[in-house]
Design a protein around this motif. Structure first.
Motif, PDB file in Angstrom:
ATOM      1  N   ASP A  18       0.833  -1.212   0.000  1.00 14.63           N
ATOM      2  CA  ASP A  18       0.000   0.000   0.000  1.00 14.63           C
ATOM      3  C   ASP A  18       0.861   1.254   0.000  1.00 14.63           C
ATOM      4  O   ASP A  18       0.597   2.202  -0.749  1.00 14.63           O
ATOM      5  CB  ASP A  18      -0.918   0.029   1.222  1.00 14.63           C
ATOM      6  CG  ASP A  18      -2.159  -0.830   1.054  1.00 14.63           C
ATOM      7  OD1 ASP A  18      -2.397  -1.281  -0.078  1.00 14.63           O
ATOM      8  OD2 ASP A  18      -2.873  -1.019   2.060  1.00 14.63           O
ATOM      9  N   ALA A  19       1.874   1.280   0.842  1.00 17.48           N
ATOM     10  CA  ALA A  19       2.761   2.445   0.935  1.00 17.48           C
ATOM     11  C   ALA A  19       3.514   2.653  -0.377  1.00 17.48           C
ATOM     12  O   ALA A  19       3.670   3.794  -0.848  1.00 17.48           O
ATOM     13  CB  ALA A  19       3.728   2.271   2.097  1.00 17.48           C
ATOM     14  N   MET A  20       3.980   1.584  -0.991  1.00 17.45           N
ATOM     15  CA  MET A  20       4.718   1.713  -2.248  1.00 17.45           C
ATOM     16  C   MET A  20       3.814   2.241  -3.364  1.00 17.45           C
ATOM     17  O   MET A  20       4.229   3.080  -4.159  1.00 17.45           O
ATOM     18  CB  MET A  20       5.315   0.357  -2.638  1.00 17.45           C
ATOM     19  CG  MET A  20       6.477  -0.058  -1.746  1.00 17.45           C
ATOM     20  SD  MET A  20       7.066  -1.723  -2.037  1.00 17.45           S
ATOM     21  CE  MET A  20       7.478  -1.694  -3.746  1.00 17.45           C
ATOM     22  N   GLY A  22       1.170   4.142  -2.925  1.00 15.90           N
ATOM     23  CA  GLY A  22       0.917   5.543  -2.590  1.00 15.90           C
ATOM     24  C   GLY A  22       2.081   6.435  -2.996  1.00 15.90           C
ATOM     25  O   GLY A  22       1.890   7.515  -3.564  1.00 15.90           O
ATOM     26  N   VAL A  23       3.306   6.001  -2.730  1.00 16.41           N
ATOM     27  CA  VAL A  23       4.493   6.773  -3.119  1.00 16.41           C
ATOM     28  C   VAL A  23       4.583   6.880  -4.637  1.00 16.41           C
ATOM     29  O   VAL A  23       4.921   7.938  -5.180  1.00 16.41           O
ATOM     30  CB  VAL A  23       5.774   6.134  -2.520  1.00 16.41           C
ATOM     31  CG1 VAL A  23       7.017   6.721  -3.138  1.00 16.41           C
ATOM     32  CG2 VAL A  23       5.785   6.310  -1.011  1.00 16.41           C
ATOM     33  N   LEU A  24       4.254   5.805  -5.344  1.00 14.03           N
ATOM     34  CA  LEU A  24       4.275   5.818  -6.804  1.00 14.03           C
ATOM     35  C   LEU A  24       3.262   6.823  -7.362  1.00 14.03           C
ATOM     36  O   LEU A  24       3.578   7.592  -8.280  1.00 14.03           O
ATOM     37  CB  LEU A  24       3.983   4.415  -7.342  1.00 14.03           C
ATOM     38  CG  LEU A  24       3.984   4.276  -8.866  1.00 14.03           C
ATOM     39  CD1 LEU A  24       5.378   4.540  -9.414  1.00 14.03           C
ATOM     40  CD2 LEU A  24       3.488   2.901  -9.269  1.00 14.03           C
ATOM     41  N   VAL A  26       2.048   9.511  -5.863  1.00 13.29           N
ATOM     42  CA  VAL A  26       2.543  10.863  -5.555  1.00 13.29           C
ATOM     43  C   VAL A  26       3.683  11.236  -6.487  1.00 13.29           C
ATOM     44  O   VAL A  26       3.760  12.364  -6.991  1.00 13.29           O
ATOM     45  CB  VAL A  26       2.963  10.963  -4.066  1.00 13.29           C
ATOM     46  CG1 VAL A  26       3.698  12.254  -3.797  1.00 13.29           C
ATOM     47  CG2 VAL A  26       1.737  10.863  -3.175  1.00 13.29           C
ATOM     48  N   ALA A  27       4.588  10.302  -6.756  1.00 11.45           N
ATOM     49  CA  ALA A  27       5.731  10.574  -7.642  1.00 11.45           C
ATOM     50  C   ALA A  27       5.257  10.897  -9.057  1.00 11.45           C
ATOM     51  O   ALA A  27       5.774  11.825  -9.696  1.00 11.45           O
ATOM     52  CB  ALA A  27       6.681   9.378  -7.657  1.00 11.45           C
TER      53      ALA A  27
END
Length: 145
Positions: A18-20, A22-24, A26-27
């Motif tokens: 989930d965190a990965m 989300g970071v993707l 945003v990036a």
């Protein structure tokens, strides 16, 4: 109770995925904003150069309008002066603007009482930004023949 422990055991690392994701997301959003910002800066610079070209052409048109009411030969002399080597280039902010002026081959005929006529004039400004750009202003000047 065993069912809950078994469920938790099978879901290890789920929050990491989930965190990965989300970071993707945003990036990707930030990359799109950076591209949009870069494009906006390019458009702003191009508009600034167009504005300078219009100012240069307007100055030359005003120089031609100073001969308003004179003969068409006076206007031709001013056109020759504008097109003369050394007078036909302006450099601003590292960009060279090429200027050319042209008076009409003939007037538009008697538009005013007496011997006054309208004489068409055109000023063209060219520059590279990075491809060739052209800005043209046209007007009519009242002349006596």
């Amino acid at each position: 109770m065993n069912g809950i422990k078994q469920f938790r055991k099978n879901k290890q690392g789920f929050l990491l995925v989930d965190a990965m994701i989300g970071v993707l997301v945003v990036a990707i959003g930030l990359a799109a904003l950076a591209a949009l910002y870069t494009y906006g800066i390019g458009v702003m610079v191009s508009a600034d150069r167009q504005e300078k070209a219009v100012q240069i052409a307007a100055e030359k048109i005003e120089l031609l309008k100073a001969a308003d009411g004179h003969s068409s030969s006076d206007i031709r002399e001013i056109v020759e002066y504008i097109n003369k080597e050394g007078n036909n280039t302006v450099t601003q902010d590292g960009i060279e603007y090429q200027i050319s002026a042209e008076g009409g081959a003939a007037s538009l005929g008697n538009s005013y009482p007496g011997d006054e006529m309208l004489y068409p004039v055109r000023v063209e400004v060219k520059w590279n930004d990075p491809k060739l750009q052209v800005m043209e202003l046209q007007t009519y000047i009242k002349v006596k023949e």
